[in-house]
Write a protein that holds these residues in place. Structure first.
Motif: not given
Length: 95
Positions: A66-89
């Protein structure tokens, strides 16, 4: 090889199902699988499913799956691609 460990977390409002297997195939790798409900998005997959192999012990060093996945997702969420995908959604949900 040990039995799989399954759990669920909520990350950024999305339910994430986690399956973790230590020492997959009696080797030096651990395996994590993520599933999210259809239509939901997380930064490490565009399909709602992710299979990820990593060196044995990394997950435990992070405090478990659980802690590993949270850290992995938190780190991946910092990318420009993710921020653009989330905004588009988010924009699509307005219509």
């Amino acid at each position: 090889m040990s039995a799989p460990i399954t759990s669920s977390i909520r990350w950024d409002g999305v339910a994430v199902e986690i399956t973790y297997r230590k020492r997959r195939w009696h080797g030096d790798v651990d395996h994590i699988e993520l599933h999210v409900e259809q239509g939901q998005i997380i930064p490490v997959t565009e399909t709602g499913y992710k299979s990820h192999f990593l060196p044995a012990g990394i997950v435990d060093e992070h405090g478990g799956p659980d802690a590993f996945v949270r850290a992995w997702l938190d780190q991946a969420a910092q990318s420009k691609d993710w921020k653009a995908r989330k905004e588009a959604a988010r924009q699509m949900s307005l219509f």
